[in-house]
Every structure is written in C-alpha cells, then in structure tokens.
Scaffold this motif. Structure first.
Motif, short mmCIF file in Angstrom:
data_model
loop_
_atom_site.label_atom_id
_atom_site.label_comp_id
_atom_site.label_asym_id
_atom_site.label_seq_id
_atom_site.Cartn_x
_atom_site.Cartn_y
_atom_site.Cartn_z
N GLU A 157 1.24 3.78 1.94
CA GLU A 157 1.89 4.16 3.19
C GLU A 157 3.12 3.28 3.46
OE1 GLU A 157 -1.28 3.84 2.65
OE2 GLU A 157 -2.43 5.45 3.60
N LEU A 171 16.39 4.91 2.51
CA LEU A 171 17.18 6.15 2.52
C LEU A 171 18.04 6.26 3.77
CD1 LEU A 171 14.66 8.77 1.10
CD2 LEU A 171 16.81 8.02 0.07
N ASP A 172 17.47 5.86 4.91
CA ASP A 172 18.27 5.84 6.15
C ASP A 172 19.51 4.98 5.96
OD1 ASP A 172 16.42 7.40 7.46
OD2 ASP A 172 15.53 5.76 8.63
N GLU A 191 6.65 -4.71 14.71
CA GLU A 191 5.19 -4.60 14.76
C GLU A 191 4.55 -5.31 13.57
OE1 GLU A 191 3.32 -3.51 17.12
OE2 GLU A 191 4.83 -2.58 18.40
N TRP A 192 5.20 -5.21 12.40
CA TRP A 192 4.63 -5.89 11.24
C TRP A 192 4.75 -7.41 11.36
CZ3 TRP A 192 1.00 -5.16 8.10
CH2 TRP A 192 0.69 -3.87 7.63
N LEU A 216 6.07 4.07 1.22
CA LEU A 216 6.84 5.20 1.74
C LEU A 216 7.72 4.78 2.91
CD1 LEU A 216 4.10 7.96 1.65
CD2 LEU A 216 6.28 8.02 0.44
N ALA A 217 7.16 3.93 3.77
CA ALA A 217 7.92 3.50 4.95
C ALA A 217 9.17 2.75 4.51
CB ALA A 217 7.05 2.63 5.85
N ARG A 274 2.01 -8.65 13.47
CA ARG A 274 0.71 -8.61 12.78
C ARG A 274 0.58 -9.68 11.70
NH1 ARG A 274 1.57 -4.41 15.28
NH2 ARG A 274 -0.05 -2.96 15.98
N ILE A 310 0.87 -1.18 0.00
CA ILE A 310 0.00 0.00 0.00
C ILE A 310 0.91 1.23 0.00
CG2 ILE A 310 -1.98 -1.01 1.21
CD1 ILE A 310 -0.85 0.54 3.70
N GLY A 364 2.35 -12.56 11.64
CA GLY A 364 2.37 -13.87 12.31
C GLY A 364 1.03 -14.15 12.98
N ARG A 410 11.15 -1.03 15.36
CA ARG A 410 9.74 -0.88 15.73
C ARG A 410 8.85 -1.23 14.53
NH1 ARG A 410 7.07 4.53 18.47
NH2 ARG A 410 4.89 4.07 17.98
N HIS A 411 9.25 -0.75 13.37
CA HIS A 411 8.48 -1.00 12.15
C HIS A 411 8.43 -2.50 11.82
CE1 HIS A 411 8.34 -1.52 7.70
NE2 HIS A 411 7.33 -0.69 7.82
N TYR A 441 13.81 2.98 15.19
CA TYR A 441 12.54 3.03 14.45
C TYR A 441 12.40 1.86 13.48
CZ TYR A 441 8.71 4.14 11.46
OH TYR A 441 7.54 4.02 10.76
N ASN A 480 11.68 5.05 2.89
CA ASN A 480 12.31 5.90 3.91
C ASN A 480 13.42 5.14 4.62
OD1 ASN A 480 10.96 8.32 3.69
ND2 ASN A 480 9.35 7.76 5.12
#
Lengths: 259, 100
Positions: free
Chosen positions: A42, A52-53, A149-150, A45-46, A153, A40, A155, A145-146, A142, A49
């Motif tokens: 969002e 890029l980090d 959390e995924w 973009l994540a 969800r 999706i 699993g 965390r990303h 971060y 991003n």
C-alpha cells in the motif's frame, strides 16, 4: 499565452521556473526509486502515486519555463538535456532516499513548505503561475497529509522508529535553511507581485513544523548552522550527478524517441 | 510510547467501500492492510480511489464484520419470492427520489 515582458523579467522568470520545476522533478525521481521497494504494497503505491504527481507538476513548470525562455526548448528538453550544474533544485531533495523514515522526514519538511508556498503563489499576478499553483496545492495538500501522519506515527511509534526518525530529522535539518533562499531573482519577481515573499512563508513553515514535531514527540533540532544555499545556483552535492545519469540516459541514448 | 511491534503481519486487514456518486450506496471494492483508521483511509485512497472519481470512502476493520456461514445455506437464504406481499414494493416513491 501572452509572454510579453522585458528581457530581464524573462530571464529571471525562466530561472525561477527552473527552481520550481527542478524541485518537483528531482523529488519525483527520488520517490520513484521506491517503486517495488516500499515497506508494504500500500505504501509502495502511495509513494509512487506521489512521484507521479510531482512528475506532472515538473512537466507543467518546465513546460512553462520553455515557453517563457522562447528558444524552442520543451519541458522534456529541459528535464533530460541539461547537466548537473544547470539544475536549480534544493539540496534537500537530491540527497539519497535512505530508509523509509528518511524519505518521510524529507517529504514532510518539503511538503510543509510547499503547502504554504503554493497557497500563496495562487495570488500571483502572473496568471500562468497562479494557475499552476492552484493545481499543485490540491496535490500537495494530500502529500502533506500523507507525510505528516506518517511522521507522527514513526516519531510516536516504537522506541526504534522514534530513534531512527529523530536521526533522519537531525541529519536533514541542516538543508532546510535553503528552502527560504532568496536572491535578485526573487527580488525582481516579488517587486512585480508575481511570487510570494519568503519572509512570510518561513514563520508559517516554522509553526507547522514545530507543532507537528511536538505531536510526533520528536525534538526540534537547533537552527541550521550549516547553510549550503548553493544548490539554487547550480552547485550540488555529489549525489545529483549520479541521479541524473540514471534519469537521463534513456532520453539521451535515443534522442527524440517516443512510445 | 507503544509496545514494540515485531512484524508487519500485525497490521490489521481493513475492508474498503467506495461511493462513486453522491447518493449512491457505498460498494465494497477490496481490502488492504493498515495500522490504524487514518492510514487505512490514505491507503484506500491510493489503492482504490486513484483511477476513478470517488466521492467518499469507508474503511472498516475486517474483524468488525459479522458474516453468515456457508452452512447457513438454504434455511437462512430461502427466497420468499412467491410471497410478494412480504416485499415492501407497493409504496409510491416521491418524485425526485432516485437511488433507492
């Protein structure tokens, strides 16, 4: 920057920085393959991003590697003008990105490691490394965390997402042994107290992974029986060459170009 | 294990509010899709907070917002600006209080 050190230290530190920088560079490239392809908008973009980090981190690490080497090679030179057998990244990170679940599993397995590892690297006796670690840790916190959390969800999601992500985990687990690879390069820098002890990183990683898999209702695979442990020495899977061809062609076709 | 979800369309819409400085109000900056609050926060961070220095983010399920209707029009919004005594504008604010 004060770069006075013995030749042996210079050589090993250069090698060590390539390992750090190549991990980020290769991961950035794999993640950037999601650009425009995310499940999706969002998440697209994540992931980009985060790519890029990782690119920024690779730039710092390879830039420092070039300074340490002292042969006038820039971070860009190291990124774009080295061949496959000169890359020192983990095999886990060069494998094809697969589906979204594959990517999340890979990110999680690495992010969990990176979060613990860079936390310890902040204590490095070599200030430029400690500075890089402090900056990286902020971003990796971060990233973890990303991906964590995924993973939970996917699993503990639908029957299908659970099945797919368990399979991703089972497939990629064999490469995790290499996260804790050490050789004389580590030993030399560890003796100077410039780098963390992998023997201390491993059990912490183990706890974090075990606890997260439990939350994600995923089965922890048995210990890796197949330990490639060669990528750190420049022996890679067939996938890295293709990836590098893609990544390096522009810089090699137009040497010194800027925009 | 939860019920199978057939389509991404079932992800809810969330409205995002960001605060650019401590003490300033959170202002609406856009909306996004997310399956739950934590992912909504993460998405908000990536979509709306990446290029600005944001101090705080709120995400609110769009369906939790009760809005006026267009036809409420005049009766609802008739300005009362000729009756200034109705406005709480005669209080002295203590020194040091900004952003009110």
């Amino acid at each position: 920057m004060d770069m006075k050190m013995s030749e042996e230290t210079r050589r090993t530190l250069f090698e060590y920085l390539l390992r750090l920088g190549d991990d980020q560079l290769v991961m950035a490239q794999r993640l950037s393959e999601w650009c425009g392809m995310g499940p999706i908008l969002e998440e697209d973009l994540a992931l980009t991003n985060i790519a890029l980090d990782c690119t920024g981190q690779a730039e710092m690490m390879l830039g420092l590697a070039g300074e340490v080497e002292g042969q006038g090679r820039s971070g860009d030179d190291l990124a774009f003008l080295r061949d496959e057998d000169e890359f020192r990244n983990l095999q886990l990170l060069e494998m094809p990105r697969g589906h979204f679940g594959d990517t999340i599993v890979r990110q999680f397995l690495y992010d969990a490691f990176a979060w613990i590892y860079f936390g310890k690297l902040r204590e490095s006796g070599f200030q430029p490394l400690a500075d890089i670690a402090a900056k990286v840790l902020k971003e990796v916190t971060y990233h973890l965390r990303h991906s964590r959390e995924w993973l939970i969800r996917l699993g503990d999601g639908t029957e299908q997402s659970h099945y797919k992500v368990q399979k991703s985990l089972d497939t990629q687990w064999v490469y995790t042994g290499e996260l804790f690879f050490t050789d004389e390069v580590d030993a030399h820098l560890l003796a100077l107290k410039w780098v963390p002890d992998m023997a201390e990183v491993q059990p912490l990683w183990d706890d974090l992974v075990t606890q997260t898999l439990l939350e994600a209702t995923l089965r922890r695979p048995v210990e890796p029986v197949f330990l490639p442990m060669e990528a750190r020495l420049g022996r890679h899977s067939e996938y890295l060459g293709h990836m590098l061809a893609n990544m390096q062609i522009l810089a090699r076709s137009h040497p010194g170009a800027s925009w | 294990m939860k019920e199978k979800v057939d389509s991404l369309d079932e992800w809810a819409v969330w409205e995002v509010f960001s605060q650019l400085e401590w003490g300033k109000p959170h202002e609406h900056c856009g909306s996004l899709h997310a399956p739950d609050a934590e992912i909504a926060l993460q998405n908000a961070r990536d979509v709306y907070a990446r290029r600005f220095s944001v101090k705080s983010l709120w995400v609110v399920p769009a369906n939790a917002i009760t809005a006026t209707r267009q036809e409420d029009g005049e009766s609802f919004f008739d300005p009362q600006d000729e009756k200034i005594y109705r406005h709480p504008s005669f209080y002295k604010l203590p020194k040091g209080v900004r952003n009110i």
